[in-house]
Design a protein around this motif. Structure first.
Motif, mmCIF file in Angstrom:
data_model
loop_
_atom_site.group_PDB
_atom_site.id
_atom_site.type_symbol
_atom_site.label_atom_id
_atom_site.label_comp_id
_atom_site.label_asym_id
_atom_site.label_seq_id
_atom_site.Cartn_x
_atom_site.Cartn_y
_atom_site.Cartn_z
ATOM 1 N N ALA A 28 5.558 -12.647 2.553
ATOM 2 C CA ALA A 28 7.024 -12.713 2.431
ATOM 3 C C ALA A 28 7.444 -12.597 0.966
ATOM 4 O O ALA A 28 8.450 -11.946 0.652
ATOM 5 C CB ALA A 28 7.541 -14.014 3.035
ATOM 6 N N GLY A 29 6.672 -13.199 0.066
ATOM 7 C CA GLY A 29 6.957 -13.077 -1.359
ATOM 8 C C GLY A 29 6.850 -11.642 -1.838
ATOM 9 O O GLY A 29 7.673 -11.180 -2.650
ATOM 10 N N GLU A 30 5.833 -10.926 -1.349
ATOM 11 C CA GLU A 30 5.696 -9.507 -1.677
ATOM 12 C C GLU A 30 6.910 -8.721 -1.189
ATOM 13 O O GLU A 30 7.403 -7.818 -1.872
ATOM 14 C CB GLU A 30 4.443 -8.916 -1.019
ATOM 15 N N LEU A 31 7.377 -9.076 -0.015
ATOM 16 C CA LEU A 31 8.529 -8.385 0.559
ATOM 17 C C LEU A 31 9.780 -8.612 -0.288
ATOM 18 O O LEU A 31 10.514 -7.672 -0.585
ATOM 19 C CB LEU A 31 8.742 -8.860 1.996
ATOM 20 N N VAL A 32 10.002 -9.850 -0.699
ATOM 21 C CA VAL A 32 11.160 -10.150 -1.546
ATOM 22 C C VAL A 32 11.056 -9.400 -2.869
ATOM 23 O O VAL A 32 12.047 -8.835 -3.359
ATOM 24 C CB VAL A 32 11.284 -11.673 -1.773
ATOM 25 N N ASP A 39 11.975 -0.937 -4.181
ATOM 26 C CA ASP A 39 10.813 -0.058 -4.049
ATOM 27 C C ASP A 39 10.509 0.107 -2.561
ATOM 28 O O ASP A 39 9.935 -0.784 -1.929
ATOM 29 C CB ASP A 39 9.630 -0.678 -4.788
ATOM 30 N N VAL A 40 10.897 1.244 -2.024
ATOM 31 C CA VAL A 40 10.772 1.472 -0.586
ATOM 32 C C VAL A 40 9.311 1.456 -0.144
ATOM 33 O O VAL A 40 8.982 0.843 0.879
ATOM 34 C CB VAL A 40 11.453 2.798 -0.174
ATOM 35 N N ASP A 41 8.429 2.090 -0.901
ATOM 36 C CA ASP A 41 7.018 2.107 -0.507
ATOM 37 C C ASP A 41 6.429 0.701 -0.504
ATOM 38 O O ASP A 41 5.705 0.321 0.419
ATOM 39 C CB ASP A 41 6.212 3.021 -1.428
ATOM 40 N N ALA A 42 6.739 -0.070 -1.533
ATOM 41 C CA ALA A 42 6.252 -1.454 -1.590
ATOM 42 C C ALA A 42 6.861 -2.281 -0.462
ATOM 43 O O ALA A 42 6.194 -3.143 0.122
ATOM 44 C CB ALA A 42 6.572 -2.073 -2.945
ATOM 45 N N TYR A 43 8.121 -2.015 -0.151
ATOM 46 C CA TYR A 43 8.799 -2.708 0.947
ATOM 47 C C TYR A 43 8.092 -2.441 2.272
ATOM 48 O O TYR A 43 7.824 -3.365 3.048
ATOM 49 C CB TYR A 43 10.257 -2.262 1.015
ATOM 50 N N LEU A 44 7.781 -1.193 2.534
ATOM 51 C CA LEU A 44 7.112 -0.844 3.790
ATOM 52 C C LEU A 44 5.720 -1.465 3.859
ATOM 53 O O LEU A 44 5.307 -1.972 4.905
ATOM 54 C CB LEU A 44 7.048 0.671 3.949
ATOM 55 N N SER A 45 5.007 -1.437 2.760
ATOM 56 C CA SER A 45 3.671 -2.036 2.713
ATOM 57 C C SER A 45 3.745 -3.549 2.915
ATOM 58 O O SER A 45 2.983 -4.127 3.695
ATOM 59 C CB SER A 45 3.008 -1.703 1.379
ATOM 60 N N ALA A 46 4.665 -4.191 2.216
ATOM 61 C CA ALA A 46 4.819 -5.639 2.335
ATOM 62 C C ALA A 46 5.276 -6.025 3.740
ATOM 63 O O ALA A 46 4.834 -7.043 4.287
ATOM 64 C CB ALA A 46 5.802 -6.151 1.290
#
Length: 72
Positions: A28-32, A39-46
């Protein structure tokens, strides 16, 4: 499991539950962070990591006998 059965499983293995909860917290922290960075790519990965963390816990403490969904 019923809620009571799930709680009994958590009570039997609190260290595993705590570890799985920590994995969910980290995901969840990664997602926030990804949202804050826009960062859409990081969002999708998180988001994927969060889904895996949630599902991992549910498979142990909520519906352990359920068949895996395709791709899991």
């Amino acid at each position: 499991y019923t809620p009571e059965q799930a709680q009994a499983e958590i009570d039997r293995n609190p260290a595993l539950f705590t570890g799985l909860a920590a994995a969910m917290h980290n995901a969840a922290g990664e997602l926030v962070s990804a949202i804050d960075a826009r960062d859409v790519d990081a969002y999708l990965s998180a988001g994927s990591n969060l889904q895996e963390a949630c599902e991992g816990c549910h498979r142990v403490f909520w519906y352990p006998d359920s068949p895996l969904a395709p791709g899991l």
